[in-house]
Scaffold this active site. Structure first.
Site, PDB file in Angstrom:
ATOM      1  N   SER A 169      37.247  44.445  39.903  1.00  0.00           N
ATOM      2  CA  SER A 169      36.849  44.195  38.516  1.00  0.00           C
ATOM      3  C   SER A 169      36.289  42.788  38.406  1.00  0.00           C
ATOM      4  CB  SER A 169      38.066  44.331  37.596  1.00  0.00           C
ATOM      5  OG  SER A 169      37.824  43.738  36.339  1.00  0.00           O
ATOM      6  N   SER A 170      35.403  42.579  37.440  1.00  0.00           N
ATOM      7  CA  SER A 170      34.796  41.258  37.265  1.00  0.00           C
ATOM      8  C   SER A 170      35.822  40.207  36.841  1.00  0.00           C
ATOM      9  CB  SER A 170      33.672  41.322  36.225  1.00  0.00           C
ATOM     10  OG  SER A 170      34.165  41.766  34.977  1.00  0.00           O
ATOM     11  N   CYS A 171      36.995  40.628  36.357  1.00  0.00           N
ATOM     12  CA  CYS A 171      38.003  39.663  35.903  1.00  0.00           C
ATOM     13  C   CYS A 171      38.698  38.948  37.056  1.00  0.00           C
ATOM     14  CB  CYS A 171      39.042  40.342  35.018  1.00  0.00           C
ATOM     15  SG  CYS A 171      40.207  41.351  35.928  1.00  0.00           S
ATOM     16  N   TYR A 192      46.669  41.414  36.632  1.00  0.00           N
ATOM     17  CA  TYR A 192      45.721  42.447  37.072  1.00  0.00           C
ATOM     18  C   TYR A 192      44.736  41.866  38.087  1.00  0.00           C
ATOM     19  CZ  TYR A 192      41.966  45.927  36.790  1.00  0.00           C
ATOM     20  OH  TYR A 192      41.010  46.880  37.091  1.00  0.00           O
ATOM     21  N   LYS A 201      44.017  42.873  42.073  1.00  0.00           N
ATOM     22  CA  LYS A 201      42.694  43.277  42.565  1.00  0.00           C
ATOM     23  C   LYS A 201      42.217  42.364  43.700  1.00  0.00           C
ATOM     24  CE  LYS A 201      41.748  47.007  40.353  1.00  0.00           C
ATOM     25  NZ  LYS A 201      41.527  48.256  41.107  1.00  0.00           N
ATOM     26  N   THR A 228      31.248  45.397  36.823  1.00  0.00           N
ATOM     27  CA  THR A 228      31.375  44.675  35.573  1.00  0.00           C
ATOM     28  C   THR A 228      32.115  45.556  34.568  1.00  0.00           C
ATOM     29  OG1 THR A 228      30.146  43.401  33.926  1.00  0.00           O
ATOM     30  CG2 THR A 228      29.156  45.491  34.652  1.00  0.00           C
ATOM     31  N   ASN A 229      32.126  45.188  33.286  1.00  0.00           N
ATOM     32  CA  ASN A 229      32.771  46.012  32.259  1.00  0.00           C
ATOM     33  C   ASN A 229      32.092  47.376  32.185  1.00  0.00           C
ATOM     34  OD1 ASN A 229      34.544  43.845  31.027  1.00  0.00           O
ATOM     35  ND2 ASN A 229      32.527  42.915  30.771  1.00  0.00           N
ATOM     36  N   HIS A 282      39.631  49.001  26.107  1.00  0.00           N
ATOM     37  CA  HIS A 282      38.764  47.836  26.249  1.00  0.00           C
ATOM     38  C   HIS A 282      37.914  47.669  24.993  1.00  0.00           C
ATOM     39  CE1 HIS A 282      39.620  48.377  30.642  1.00  0.00           C
ATOM     40  NE2 HIS A 282      39.655  47.067  30.560  1.00  0.00           N
ATOM     41  N   ARG A 326      36.859  52.107  16.159  1.00  0.00           N
ATOM     42  CA  ARG A 326      37.108  51.377  14.914  1.00  0.00           C
ATOM     43  C   ARG A 326      35.982  51.597  13.895  1.00  0.00           C
ATOM     44  NH1 ARG A 326      38.956  45.491  16.230  1.00  0.00           N
ATOM     45  NH2 ARG A 326      40.103  46.671  17.785  1.00  0.00           N
ATOM     46  N   TRP A 359      38.690  41.192  16.800  1.00  0.00           N
ATOM     47  CA  TRP A 359      39.454  40.081  17.371  1.00  0.00           C
ATOM     48  C   TRP A 359      38.539  38.985  17.889  1.00  0.00           C
ATOM     49  CZ3 TRP A 359      44.572  40.676  20.406  1.00  0.00           C
ATOM     50  CH2 TRP A 359      45.507  41.341  19.591  1.00  0.00           C
TER      51      TRP A 359
END
Length: 294
Positions: free
Chosen positions: A94-96, A123, A127, A151-152, A166, A174, A189
């Site tokens: 993951s990009s995170c 997380y 990874k 990426t996402n 996510h 929403r 947020w």
């Protein structure tokens, strides 16, 4: 979402000898269950897309779960792949995983050059361990295990849970609920200023198939579009697609997360792959998929 997209891609390419298990059918956290699965099925190629995932709230709330469960999944699958002579394994990260304040866009070599974003550190650490595990099994046992960093992602079969999803699917839900209830405003947020990159899951599957056929190096590969936008602009685009007429309100008391996470995809482009589905087109497909769920 990712597993089903890869499965569709393989079917499209004419593969019929596909072995697939849902999380309900095989608990990858269970070492014995994974060992038995590999011993009986003897797969030649493995796409390791399974993970415990979520947004800022889930990552920050279930820190122990995110670390333990992802480490367990990776350890069990990667080790069993080695023991059972798998020809090639692809690990999806993951990009995170990149440092919070890494230079932008994110190059593959920026891994482990600085502190991680606090809210998703467990997380990310899991990874990173998976990437290093693939490198170690390659170095010690000569396993052709490769790592890719998407990426996402968004697309068909996404998670629209009101708390654990996510940002992109959360906004789709929403805005749709606000439209149906004629709500005057939708609260989002953070400040709306963080920038994010989004890749349609079927494009990811196409990239994974391409790399499984063409890439055999120890170093990881970023998978993305190389393009990003602010959360505010994402929200405005989804608002337009959903047809919501109310106002946007940004709750700046809530965390923003990492300021920017744009992938440098020059390595992937250099190998000969580029995404096909642009964001607005993909959002329309994702919203239609959300509506089809009733």
């Amino acid at each position: 979402m990712v597993g089903s997209a890869i499965y569709r891609k393989l079917e499209k390419e004419g593969f019929t000898n596909l072995v697939y298990r849902t999380s309900a059918e095989l608990d990858l956290r269970n070492q014995q269950a994974v060992s038995d699965f590999f011993a009986s099925e003897k797969p030649d190629y493995v796409f390791l897309a399974a993970a415990k995932v979520g947004g800022i709230v889930a990552n920050n709330t279930y820190r122990a779960d995110f670390l333990y469960e992802n480490l367990a999944i990776q350890n069990n699958v990667i080790h069993s792949a080695y023991l059972n002579g798998v020809k090639k394994l692809m690990f999806l990260g993951s990009s995170c995983i990149y440092p919070k304040m890494a230079p932008q866009p994110l190059k593959e070599e920026y891994l482990l050059t600085g502190p991680l974003e606090e809210t998703n550190e467990p997380y990310a650490i899991a990874k990173i361990a998976g990437i290093k595990m693939c490198e170690a099994y390659r170095a010690q046992y000569n396993c052709n295990f490769i790592s890719v960093m998407p990426t996402n992602l968004y697309g068909y079969n996404d998670n629209y849970h009101p708390e654990n999803s996510h940002v992109l699917p959360a906004l789709i839900r929403r805005f749709d609920e606000a439209k149906k209830s004629n709500a005057a405003e939708v609260v989002i947020w953070g400040s709306g200023t963080p920038m994010r990159e989004f890749l349609f899951a079927d494009d990811l599957a196409d990239a994974c198939f391409f790399l499984m056929e063409n890439y055999n190096e120890p170093t990881l590969v970023n998978i993305g579009t190389g393009e990003d936008l602010t959360i505010k602009d994402l929200a405005l685009t989804i608002k337009e697609i959903v047809g919501y007429q109310g106002e946007l309100k940004f709750d700046t008391t809530k965390p923003d997360g990492t300021p920017r996470k744009l992938m440098d995809v020059s390595k992937l482009h250099g190998l000969g792959w580029k995404h096909q589905i642009e964001l607005k087109e993909g959002l329309k497909l994702a919203y239609a998929d959300y509506l089809s769920r009733g």
